[in-house]
Design a protein around this motif. Sequence first.
Motif, mmCIF file in Angstrom:
data_model
loop_
_atom_site.group_PDB
_atom_site.id
_atom_site.type_symbol
_atom_site.label_atom_id
_atom_site.label_comp_id
_atom_site.label_asym_id
_atom_site.label_seq_id
_atom_site.Cartn_x
_atom_site.Cartn_y
_atom_site.Cartn_z
ATOM 1 N N TYR A 1 84.719 28.208 40.248
ATOM 2 C CA TYR A 1 83.633 28.770 41.033
ATOM 3 C C TYR A 1 83.634 28.133 42.421
ATOM 4 O O TYR A 1 83.569 26.908 42.543
ATOM 5 N N THR A 2 83.714 28.960 43.457
ATOM 6 C CA THR A 2 83.701 28.481 44.831
ATOM 7 C C THR A 2 82.752 29.340 45.654
ATOM 8 O O THR A 2 82.306 30.398 45.195
ATOM 9 N N ASN B 1 80.192 34.174 46.784
ATOM 10 C CA ASN B 1 80.982 33.292 45.936
ATOM 11 C C ASN B 1 82.351 33.929 45.696
ATOM 12 O O ASN B 1 82.506 35.152 45.787
ATOM 13 N N VAL B 2 83.309 33.086 45.386
ATOM 14 C CA VAL B 2 84.655 33.549 45.049
ATOM 15 C C VAL B 2 85.045 32.851 43.751
ATOM 16 O O VAL B 2 84.983 31.631 43.647
ATOM 17 N N LYS C 1 85.793 38.252 45.023
ATOM 18 C CA LYS C 1 84.614 37.992 45.850
ATOM 19 C C LYS C 1 83.422 38.604 45.120
ATOM 20 O O LYS C 1 83.451 39.771 44.740
ATOM 21 N N VAL C 2 82.378 37.772 44.900
ATOM 22 C CA VAL C 2 81.213 38.245 44.150
ATOM 23 C C VAL C 2 79.935 37.814 44.873
ATOM 24 O O VAL C 2 79.914 36.799 45.566
ATOM 25 N N PRO C 3 78.856 38.555 44.710
ATOM 26 C CA PRO C 3 77.602 38.164 45.357
ATOM 27 C C PRO C 3 77.000 36.928 44.700
ATOM 28 O O PRO C 3 77.176 36.695 43.511
ATOM 29 N N SER C 4 76.288 36.152 45.497
ATOM 30 C CA SER C 4 75.556 35.004 44.969
ATOM 31 C C SER C 4 74.193 35.464 44.505
ATOM 32 O O SER C 4 73.506 36.210 45.208
#
Length: 148
Positions: free
Chosen positions: A36-37, A118-119, A103-106
Amino acid sequence: MLVYRIAKKQFINDLSGKGAELAGGRWNLKGLPAIYTSSSLALCICETLVHTDKDIPPVNMYFAEIEIPDECVSEEYFNQVSFEHSLNIGTNWIKEANSLAIKVPSALMPEAYTKDYNVIINPRHKDFSKVKILRTEEVLFDLRLIKD
């Protein structure tokens, strides 16, 4: 693409995804590794603090600045993910290994805000060797972020 990760000093260079594999997360079931980044250090600090006991300030924490080749990051799910479905989507994405990172939303950001995100990195992907830690540095959390 540069992304950031925060961990205890002894784990900051560990990109195995073992922590998420043991505990599970928003995007992965227990038993599947994931890293998780975040797209910025500021969001990474927020993501860390939201999972921290407010009575125990995080100490001995470091951040890693990590480079992922842009062409290895998928935006396939970025605007299509609901909180209820993220676990299934992420778990399937890890198992299928169609991309190195997504790539995903926080969950901490308003839905309409897309500048920080977040990536998630799949350490089992065939291109994982392209992920590089550029530097690590200690994070000193401002106590105003923790104490009432």
